[in-house]
Write a protein that holds these residues in place. Structure first.
Motif, PDB file in Angstrom:
ATOM      1  N   TYR A  75       0.805  -1.225   0.000  1.00  0.00           N
ATOM      2  CA  TYR A  75       0.000   0.000   0.000  1.00  0.00           C
ATOM      3  C   TYR A  75       0.838   1.275   0.000  1.00  0.00           C
ATOM      4  O   TYR A  75       0.485   2.223  -0.719  1.00  0.00           O
ATOM      5  CB  TYR A  75      -0.988   0.033   1.171  1.00  0.00           C
ATOM      6  CG  TYR A  75      -1.820   1.291   1.117  1.00  0.00           C
ATOM      7  CD1 TYR A  75      -2.782   1.466   0.129  1.00  0.00           C
ATOM      8  CD2 TYR A  75      -1.594   2.338   2.013  1.00  0.00           C
ATOM      9  CE1 TYR A  75      -3.512   2.640   0.034  1.00  0.00           C
ATOM     10  CE2 TYR A  75      -2.327   3.515   1.917  1.00  0.00           C
ATOM     11  CZ  TYR A  75      -3.282   3.658   0.930  1.00  0.00           C
ATOM     12  OH  TYR A  75      -3.988   4.822   0.830  1.00  0.00           O
ATOM     13  N   HIS A  79       0.086   4.327  -2.462  1.00  0.00           N
ATOM     14  CA  HIS A  79      -0.223   5.641  -1.894  1.00  0.00           C
ATOM     15  C   HIS A  79       0.727   6.692  -2.465  1.00  0.00           C
ATOM     16  O   HIS A  79       0.303   7.795  -2.839  1.00  0.00           O
ATOM     17  CB  HIS A  79      -0.108   5.584  -0.368  1.00  0.00           C
ATOM     18  CG  HIS A  79      -0.515   6.855   0.314  1.00  0.00           C
ATOM     19  ND1 HIS A  79       0.330   7.936   0.426  1.00  0.00           N
ATOM     20  CD2 HIS A  79      -1.669   7.221   0.917  1.00  0.00           C
ATOM     21  CE1 HIS A  79      -0.277   8.908   1.075  1.00  0.00           C
ATOM     22  NE2 HIS A  79      -1.497   8.501   1.379  1.00  0.00           N
ATOM     23  N   THR A 121     -11.409  -2.474  -0.547  1.00  0.00           N
ATOM     24  CA  THR A 121     -10.302  -1.682  -0.003  1.00  0.00           C
ATOM     25  C   THR A 121      -9.538  -2.443   1.068  1.00  0.00           C
ATOM     26  O   THR A 121      -8.360  -2.167   1.303  1.00  0.00           O
ATOM     27  CB  THR A 121     -10.814  -0.350   0.571  1.00  0.00           C
ATOM     28  OG1 THR A 121     -11.806  -0.615   1.565  1.00  0.00           O
ATOM     29  CG2 THR A 121     -11.409   0.517  -0.516  1.00  0.00           C
ATOM     30  N   HIS A 124      -7.400  -5.250  -1.366  1.00  0.00           N
ATOM     31  CA  HIS A 124      -6.570  -4.905  -2.519  1.00  0.00           C
ATOM     32  C   HIS A 124      -5.925  -3.539  -2.333  1.00  0.00           C
ATOM     33  O   HIS A 124      -6.617  -2.509  -2.365  1.00  0.00           O
ATOM     34  CB  HIS A 124      -7.422  -4.917  -3.787  1.00  0.00           C
ATOM     35  CG  HIS A 124      -8.150  -6.204  -4.016  1.00  0.00           C
ATOM     36  ND1 HIS A 124      -7.503  -7.371  -4.356  1.00  0.00           N
ATOM     37  CD2 HIS A 124      -9.478  -6.508  -3.921  1.00  0.00           C
ATOM     38  CE1 HIS A 124      -8.403  -8.350  -4.484  1.00  0.00           C
ATOM     39  NE2 HIS A 124      -9.592  -7.842  -4.219  1.00  0.00           N
ATOM     40  N   PRO A 125      -4.601  -3.486  -2.150  1.00  0.00           N
ATOM     41  CA  PRO A 125      -3.924  -2.208  -1.917  1.00  0.00           C
ATOM     42  C   PRO A 125      -4.144  -1.195  -3.037  1.00  0.00           C
ATOM     43  O   PRO A 125      -4.283   0.006  -2.777  1.00  0.00           O
ATOM     44  CB  PRO A 125      -2.447  -2.596  -1.810  1.00  0.00           C
ATOM     45  CG  PRO A 125      -2.455  -4.039  -1.414  1.00  0.00           C
ATOM     46  CD  PRO A 125      -3.668  -4.628  -2.044  1.00  0.00           C
ATOM     47  N   TYR A 126      -4.173  -1.655  -4.273  1.00  0.00           N
ATOM     48  CA  TYR A 126      -4.382  -0.727  -5.394  1.00  0.00           C
ATOM     49  C   TYR A 126      -5.751  -0.061  -5.298  1.00  0.00           C
ATOM     50  O   TYR A 126      -5.870   1.159  -5.461  1.00  0.00           O
ATOM     51  CB  TYR A 126      -4.248  -1.469  -6.715  1.00  0.00           C
ATOM     52  CG  TYR A 126      -4.665  -0.640  -7.905  1.00  0.00           C
ATOM     53  CD1 TYR A 126      -3.819   0.337  -8.421  1.00  0.00           C
ATOM     54  CD2 TYR A 126      -5.913  -0.817  -8.500  1.00  0.00           C
ATOM     55  CE1 TYR A 126      -4.211   1.116  -9.505  1.00  0.00           C
ATOM     56  CE2 TYR A 126      -6.305  -0.053  -9.584  1.00  0.00           C
ATOM     57  CZ  TYR A 126      -5.452   0.916 -10.078  1.00  0.00           C
ATOM     58  OH  TYR A 126      -5.845   1.683 -11.145  1.00  0.00           O
ATOM     59  N   ARG A 128      -7.635   0.306  -2.685  1.00  0.00           N
ATOM     60  CA  ARG A 128      -7.620   1.214  -1.533  1.00  0.00           C
ATOM     61  C   ARG A 128      -7.005   2.556  -1.915  1.00  0.00           C
ATOM     62  O   ARG A 128      -7.511   3.622  -1.534  1.00  0.00           O
ATOM     63  CB  ARG A 128      -6.840   0.584  -0.380  1.00  0.00           C
ATOM     64  CG  ARG A 128      -6.724   1.470   0.853  1.00  0.00           C
ATOM     65  CD  ARG A 128      -5.856   0.798   1.895  1.00  0.00           C
ATOM     66  NE  ARG A 128      -5.486   1.713   2.969  1.00  0.00           N
ATOM     67  CZ  ARG A 128      -4.547   1.474   3.876  1.00  0.00           C
ATOM     68  NH1 ARG A 128      -3.890   0.319   3.861  1.00  0.00           N
ATOM     69  NH2 ARG A 128      -4.257   2.377   4.809  1.00  0.00           N
ATOM     70  N   SER A 129      -5.929   2.520  -2.700  1.00  0.00           N
ATOM     71  CA  SER A 129      -5.272   3.776  -3.085  1.00  0.00           C
ATOM     72  C   SER A 129      -6.156   4.615  -3.995  1.00  0.00           C
ATOM     73  O   SER A 129      -6.148   5.843  -3.911  1.00  0.00           O
ATOM     74  CB  SER A 129      -3.922   3.488  -3.760  1.00  0.00           C
ATOM     75  OG  SER A 129      -4.081   3.039  -5.099  1.00  0.00           O
ATOM     76  N   GLY A 264      -0.939  -5.321  -6.271  1.00  0.00           N
ATOM     77  CA  GLY A 264      -1.954  -4.308  -6.016  1.00  0.00           C
ATOM     78  C   GLY A 264      -3.340  -4.913  -5.929  1.00  0.00           C
ATOM     79  O   GLY A 264      -4.197  -4.445  -5.173  1.00  0.00           O
TER      80      GLY A 264
END
Length: 299
Positions: A75, A79, A121, A124-126, A128-129, A264
């Motif tokens: 993440y 970010h 979110t 999945h880090p992508y 969330r971003s 991601g």
């Protein structure tokens, strides 16, 4: 226009100029058509203010891709690529008195709003971003600077030597002798030219809306078959069981974990996402065939 040298960025610049707007272009690498070489991930608010002075609006079309597989945890990387530069850019835009902005995001934020039970979110880090990009960017812009967030699916098309960054492997597969297979599910699709039209309209109206963008909804089987036909290597597409896809994705996640990396889109949960019909109701239905042929030409 931040990210002006990319596939979509070039189409947006062309469309805005065709509508009579003056456009200043910025991109990470200096090249023909780029007025300012600027890395958005490291640019400061002061650098953005100097770039934006005297302008009415700004478009952000840069950022980290969902196919990136950075070192875990992922993440912070997403970010740094998607959230932090938008916050600095829109803070600078507010300080310089700009009256409109557009951010090119992902259609995953559309599904996040519509299906909170999918827990996108969290998993999945992508994604969330991208959700945080929209929220934090608008907060930085403040109430007097409307920010349209375009939620983009698969985008077909060409701009000079620029193609979608995911098209290469599909092109090689379609031209090979390997069997074509596709799992259940599918995705919305659009073209770079259509995105440019939507961006221009959003800027001219000073829209602050979330705008899902789509021309067609394609099953994976239909998409792969049409790609193969575009290359001149038309052949049947066989059905790939979803269980096979889920197993392969989970094994990919295990390998990533052993090597200290993280996608991601988390492979452990990617099957539950990618095997769905990620369809978006087009505001103005159309065809992606012409742009698909540009992306996957016969020669």
């Amino acid at each position: 226009m931040v990210g002006a040298s990319g596939l979509i960025g070039q189409h947006v610049v062309e469309r805005l100029r065709a509508r009579g707007h003056g456009v200043t272009t910025a991109a990470r690498t200096a090249r023909d058509g780029v007025d300012h070489a600027l890395d958005a991930t490291s640019a400061t608010e002061e650098e953005f203010r100097a770039l934006l002075a005297g302008h009415d609006g700004v478009v952000f079309a840069a950022g980290a891709d969902d196919r990136d597989v950075p070192r875990a945890p992922a993440y912070p990387v997403f970010h740094r690529g998607n959230v932090a530069p938008v916050v600095r850019l829109l803070t600078a835009a507010r300080q310089e008195g700009l009256s409109r902005a557009a951010v090119l995001g992902s259609y995953y934020t559309h599904f996040h709003r519509g299906h909170p039970e999918w827990r996108l979110t969290e998993r999945h880090p992508y994604i969330r971003s991208r959700v945080e990009q929209a929220r934090a960017g608008r907060e930085a812009a403040g109430p007097d600077l409307p920010v349209a967030v375009l939620e983009l699916p698969f985008v077909f098309g060409r701009a000079g030597d620029r193609l979608p960054n995911w098209s290469g492997p599909l092109d090689r597969w379609a031209r090979s002798r390997s069997p074509l297979v596709a799992p259940p599910g599918g995705s919305a699709a659009t073209t770079a030219a259509h995105v440019a039209e939507v961006v221009t309209d959003a800027l001219e109206r000073a829209s602050g809306a979330d705008i899902p963008v789509a021309l067609e909804n394609l099953t994976w089987s239909d998409m792969i078959g049409r790609i193969a036909a575009a290359t001149g290597h038309d052949r049947p597409v066989r059905r790939l069981p979803g269980a096979v896809v889920r197993t392969a994705l989970r094994l990919t996640g295990v390998v990533q974990g052993l090597t200290g990396r993280q996608s991601g889109i988390d492979p452990a949960h990617a099957g539950n996402l990618l095997l769905r019909e990620l369809f978006v109701t087009p505001s103005r239905p159309g065809s992606v065939d012409e742009a698909l042929a540009e992306t996957f030409p016969r020669t």
